[in-house]
Design an enzyme around this catalytic site. Structure first.
Site, short mmCIF file in Angstrom:
data_model
loop_
_atom_site.label_atom_id
_atom_site.label_comp_id
_atom_site.label_asym_id
_atom_site.label_seq_id
_atom_site.Cartn_x
_atom_site.Cartn_y
_atom_site.Cartn_z
N CYS A 1 0.83 -1.18 0.00
CA CYS A 1 0.00 0.00 0.00
C CYS A 1 0.86 1.23 0.00
CB CYS A 1 -0.90 -0.01 1.24
SG CYS A 1 -1.93 1.43 1.39
N VAL A 38 -8.96 -1.05 0.86
CA VAL A 38 -7.95 -2.05 1.17
C VAL A 38 -6.84 -1.93 0.14
CG1 VAL A 38 -7.45 -4.51 1.45
CG2 VAL A 38 -9.68 -3.59 2.15
N CYS A 39 -5.66 -1.55 0.60
CA CYS A 39 -4.55 -1.30 -0.31
C CYS A 39 -3.68 -2.54 -0.41
CB CYS A 39 -3.75 -0.11 0.23
SG CYS A 39 -3.09 0.94 -1.05
N LEU A 40 -3.74 -3.21 -1.56
CA LEU A 40 -3.02 -4.47 -1.74
C LEU A 40 -2.71 -4.66 -3.22
CD1 LEU A 40 -2.29 -6.95 0.14
CD2 LEU A 40 -4.34 -8.04 -0.79
N ASN A 96 -2.49 -0.30 5.41
CA ASN A 96 -3.16 -0.86 4.25
C ASN A 96 -4.68 -0.87 4.35
OD1 ASN A 96 -0.52 -2.63 4.86
ND2 ASN A 96 -0.68 -2.20 2.68
#
Length: 432
Positions: free
Chosen positions: A5, A232-234, A225
């Site tokens: 992220c 949701v940073c992925l 994240n």
């Protein structure tokens, strides 16, 4: 190196979210928390509204009275519209129910047995008819085909057979594009014993495109994240850059892989280093100290998330929430106490038997020696030597959270006798 992220500015250690934020807590609330000024009311952000979600103000100035512990607990719930059956799990409400005649309520043991039974038989994977409170319930998936349906059914099969024991999933029969998952925070992390909920939608382009995932944050940013706005940073989801196997692959990537990645890579031991560029500080003392401070805040946010779930359990997971916190309530309270004593967040909390033996040993040695007590193996030297000093707000915040958790765990039938007895004992001299 894990690419998860990013997008933070130089002035924001954990990044910022540029999306429309319907979950974001007010600036005043976040400043109050950081300064240690937490009010006892539940002011989590409503999933659907811009405003704050407040409990009834009745009983907000909660004080313990040793003369009648149950009555003080009853005052906390005055005028609240409790779900059917909950009243019977609380002794003082059982008495009130008898006014309407016998047989109108279940005994405390019956309610606890029912909660335990439902929790024991709660399936890891199951289908449901609808998801009216799902984040993407009002977002049509669009036109889909047989290949889309076949691929999602394939994902369902993988989830049914291969989910880790700490992840639970529900999918919709009427809306195959919707999925909800909850994962239990791993031990050894600041997320341990917490429940973290995610809503996902399979787009019409799936599996060419990855699923869209939303985190039920309650307005809290407890991981670089997991944004307060639910993002949701992925890399796997395409919400952050990645390379090779880190990116979504339409032929091999699955929803199961997404869930396991979130639990293993995001909810980890030192989430501070998830922030891009911060991993370079992992090998120096300054970075480690900052990571410990971040964990302190993260655990407080995790406790607030527990309260959020207890008071507003997501649809189809009510039995899991009640059973999980009934089962783990005592351990969570013990961890709160342990961390307030200056021990590292995420470290192993000694069992009660070990604590009793240690206390007996210390008392025996104390009669013949005046030497200082040696620190426990798990204890982080936060008060001397390591140069890390916890702000007074940590203990203040944790004391408030402890009281709220104790109240909620009592209602769910958790074993809190030890903590209630200590509370009663401490209150007696003050009242006298």
């Amino acid at each position: 190196k894990i690419y998860l992220c990013g997008g933070s500015s130089s002035g924001d250690k954990v990044g910022s979210c540029t999306e429309n934020n319907s979950f974001k807590a007010s600036e005043a609330e976040r400043q109050n928390f950081d300064s240690g000024e937490i009010e006892e009311e539940d002011y989590y952000i409503d999933d659907e509204d811009e405003g704050c979600y407040d409990d009834d103000n009745e009983g907000s100035d909660y004080e313990f009275d040793e003369s009648d512990f149950n009555q003080q607990l009853a005052d906390k719930f005055d005028d609240l519209d409790l779900p059917p059956g909950v009243e019977a799990s609380v002794p003082w409400l059982q008495k009130a129910a008898t006014d309407d005649g016998p047989g109108n309520f279940k005994s405390m043991s019956e309610i606890e047995d029912e909660i335990g039974k439902k929790y024991k038989f709660f399936k890891q994977f199951d289908t449901v008819e609808d998801f009216s409170d799902h984040h993407y319930a009002n977002k049509p998936v669009g036109k889909t085909g047989k290949e889309w349906t076949k691929r999602i059914q394939h994902d369902w099969k993988l989830l049914e057979n291969d989910l880790p024991a700490s992840i639970y999933v529900r999918v919709s029969e009427n809306r195959m594009d919707l999925l909800r998952a909850v994962m239990i925070g791993p031990q050894g992390t600041p997320y341990h014993d917490g429940l973290f909920f995610f809503d996902a939608q399979f787009p019409a382009s799936y599996p060419a495109s990855p699923p869209i995932v939303y985190y039920h944050s309650g307005g809290l940013r407890l991981n670089p994240n997991l944004y307060a706005c639910g993002k949701v940073c992925l890399s796997l989801l395409g919400t952050w850059e990645g390379h090779g196997c880190e990116k979504w692959n339409s032929a091999h990537s699955t929803m199961l892989q997404v869930l396991i990645s979130i639990q293993a890579l995001v909810l980890n031991e030192k989430p501070y280093f998830n922030e891009p560029g911060y991993e370079t500080y992992a090998n120096n003392a300054s970075g480690q100290r900052t990571a410990l401070e971040y964990n302190d805040t993260t655990f407080q946010y995790s406790c607030r998330t527990m309260l959020y779930s207890l008071r507003r359990a997501p649809q189809h997971f009510e039995d899991l929430v009640a059973g999980h916190f009934r089962e783990r309530g005592r351990a969570i309270l013990a961890a709160c106490k342990y961390y307030m004593e200056g021990n590292k967040v995420g470290s192993i909390v000694p069992d009660e038997d070990d604590e009793d033996k240690e206390l007996e040993s210390a008392n025996a040695e104390g009669s013949s020696s005046s030497s200082a007590v040696k620190p426990k193996n798990n204890q982080v030297d936060l008060r001397a030597g390591a140069g890390v000093v916890r702000p007074a707000s940590f203990k203040t915040n944790m004391e408030v959270l402890f009281e709220e958790l104790l109240m909620e765990f009592n209602v769910k039938g958790a074993d809190t006798k030890k903590f209630c007895a200590v509370k009663l004992k401490k209150s007696q001299p003050a009242a006298a």
